[in-house]
Design a protein around this motif. Structure first.
Motif, PDB file in Angstrom:
ATOM      1  N   ASN A  49      10.983   1.292 -17.633  1.00 58.06           N
ATOM      2  CA  ASN A  49      10.305   0.251 -16.848  1.00 58.06           C
ATOM      3  C   ASN A  49      11.300  -0.836 -16.454  1.00 58.06           C
ATOM      4  OD1 ASN A  49       8.199  -1.163 -15.615  1.00 58.06           O
ATOM      5  ND2 ASN A  49       7.667  -2.256 -17.513  1.00 58.06           N
ATOM      6  N   THR A  50      12.125  -1.255 -17.415  1.00 56.82           N
ATOM      7  CA  THR A  50      13.097  -2.325 -17.146  1.00 56.82           C
ATOM      8  C   THR A  50      14.094  -1.876 -16.075  1.00 56.82           C
ATOM      9  OG1 THR A  50      12.881  -2.943 -19.462  1.00 56.82           O
ATOM     10  CG2 THR A  50      14.725  -3.916 -18.259  1.00 56.82           C
ATOM     11  N   CYS A  53      12.394  -1.433 -12.575  1.00 53.42           N
ATOM     12  CA  CYS A  53      12.061  -2.716 -11.918  1.00 53.42           C
ATOM     13  C   CYS A  53      13.304  -3.348 -11.292  1.00 53.42           C
ATOM     14  CB  CYS A  53      11.430  -3.689 -12.912  1.00 53.42           C
ATOM     15  SG  CYS A  53       9.716  -3.289 -13.262  1.00 53.42           S
ATOM     16  N   MET A  68       5.862  -1.926  -5.550  1.00 52.76           N
ATOM     17  CA  MET A  68       6.012  -2.930  -6.612  1.00 52.76           C
ATOM     18  C   MET A  68       5.364  -4.280  -6.254  1.00 52.76           C
ATOM     19  SD  MET A  68       7.932  -3.112  -9.402  1.00 52.76           S
ATOM     20  CE  MET A  68       8.392  -4.440 -10.470  1.00 52.76           C
ATOM     21  N   LYS A  70       4.566  -6.759  -9.255  1.00 50.44           N
ATOM     22  CA  LYS A  70       5.356  -7.478 -10.265  1.00 50.44           C
ATOM     23  C   LYS A  70       5.337  -6.756 -11.611  1.00 50.44           C
ATOM     24  CE  LYS A  70       1.738 -10.655 -11.633  1.00 50.44           C
ATOM     25  NZ  LYS A  70       1.207 -11.975 -11.657  1.00 50.44           N
ATOM     26  N   LYS A  71       6.350  -7.091 -12.393  1.00 51.28           N
ATOM     27  CA  LYS A  71       6.422  -6.581 -13.760  1.00 51.28           C
ATOM     28  C   LYS A  71       5.508  -7.448 -14.606  1.00 51.28           C
ATOM     29  CE  LYS A  71       9.819  -5.401 -17.244  1.00 51.28           C
ATOM     30  NZ  LYS A  71      11.048  -5.807 -17.875  1.00 51.28           N
ATOM     31  N   ILE A  77       3.620  -2.440 -15.135  1.00 51.04           N
ATOM     32  CA  ILE A  77       3.858  -3.097 -13.848  1.00 51.04           C
ATOM     33  C   ILE A  77       2.587  -3.027 -13.011  1.00 51.04           C
ATOM     34  CG2 ILE A  77       6.363  -2.769 -13.650  1.00 51.04           C
ATOM     35  CD1 ILE A  77       5.745  -0.350 -11.834  1.00 51.04           C
ATOM     36  N   GLU A 191       8.875   5.869  -9.935  1.00 46.22           N
ATOM     37  CA  GLU A 191       9.940   5.138 -10.628  1.00 46.22           C
ATOM     38  C   GLU A 191      11.307   5.655 -10.205  1.00 46.22           C
ATOM     39  OE1 GLU A 191       8.976   7.311 -14.632  1.00 46.22           O
ATOM     40  OE2 GLU A 191      11.008   6.542 -14.867  1.00 46.22           O
TER      41      GLU A 191
END
Ligand code: C5P
Length: 233
Positions: A49-50, A53, A68, A70-71, A77, A191
């Protein structure tokens, strides 16, 4: 608890209280060979995820439209609601993987031009490789949508290649997915992480991606942490 809409191998998609937004939750599962090999790695979801993003932010800044919003936290997310095209969109810059297996081509050859491939995302048939006419005939996308997806993917490849090269990593190949909003806009979705890209160190060709799990040649968490560390330098 939000309603689970869909569960994939590495992620879950939840409905939110807004009609046009979904929440994506990253799990710790890793699979390979269409689910034949399966394991769990504590912290993998957080790492992917990190990493994803950071990459989606970079692409947005360069003018690529993505799902996207926002996280929300380490694993979640918020994204725009899209219908995912049932296509795995693949670019190859260096030969390896299924390309070499299928065609008997030598490994590690730098291609003069990137190869664009699509597969029909369908577990029952093993995600078969198809072409533009197949995709249009099966109504997976229109010809116009195919052309847009191809052009956008080639742009994304240039941006990703430059980004990873700045981390001393070669972008060997990758898979991305696209989706369509209710008003017809095509957005980059899913992703971009070491699960979906092959990344080789520029000097040593050491693998920094899911091949360490697929081929049992290294520690997945340490490998993904090393990719993130290069991104945070
Ligand atoms: O296995 P293959 O060589 O076709 O994979 C090409 C690229 O697409 C690799 O970067 C791989 O990680 C990615 N891929 C993926 N999900 C799949 C199939 C391939 O992320 N289901």
């Amino acid at each position: 608890m939000a309603e689970l809409l869909y569960e994939g191998k590495a992620k879950q998609v939840y409905l939110t209280d807004k009609d046009d937004e979904y929440l994506i939750h990253y799990k710790d599962d890793a699979t390979a060979g269409n689910g034949v090999k399966h394991d769990q790695f504590e912290g993998k979801g957080v790492l992917n995820n990190t990493i994803s993003c950071i990459i989606f932010d970079m692409l947005e800044e360069a003018g690529i439209k993505t799902h996207m919003i926002k996280k929300l936290n380490e694993r979640d997310i918020l994204v725009k609601k899209v219908d995912i095209f049932p296509l795995e969109v693949i670019i190859r810059n260096i030969t390896t993987g299924s390309f070499c297996k299928r065609l008997g081509a030598p490994e590690g050859v730098v291609l003069e031009e990137p190869i664009f491939e699509i597969s029909y995302k369908n577990d029952d048939y093993g995600d078969p490789l198809i072409n533009e006419d197949h995709a249009v005939a099966l109504k997976l996308c229109t010809r116009e949508e195919y052309n847009f997806i191809k052009q956008e993917t080639l742009k994304i490849n240039e941006l990703l290649k430059e980004f990873f090269l700045s981390l001393n990593l070669k972008l060997v190949d990758f898979k991305i997915e696209f989706g369509k909003t209710p008003d017809g806009e095509i957005l980059l979705a899913d992703e971009i992480s070491p699960d979906s890209c092959r990344l080789w160190d520029v000097e040593t060709n050491q693998k920094y991606d899911k091949d360490v799990f697929r081929q049992d040649i290294g520690d997945l968490i340490e490998t993904y942490k090393a990719v993130l560390a290069r991104m945070q330098k």
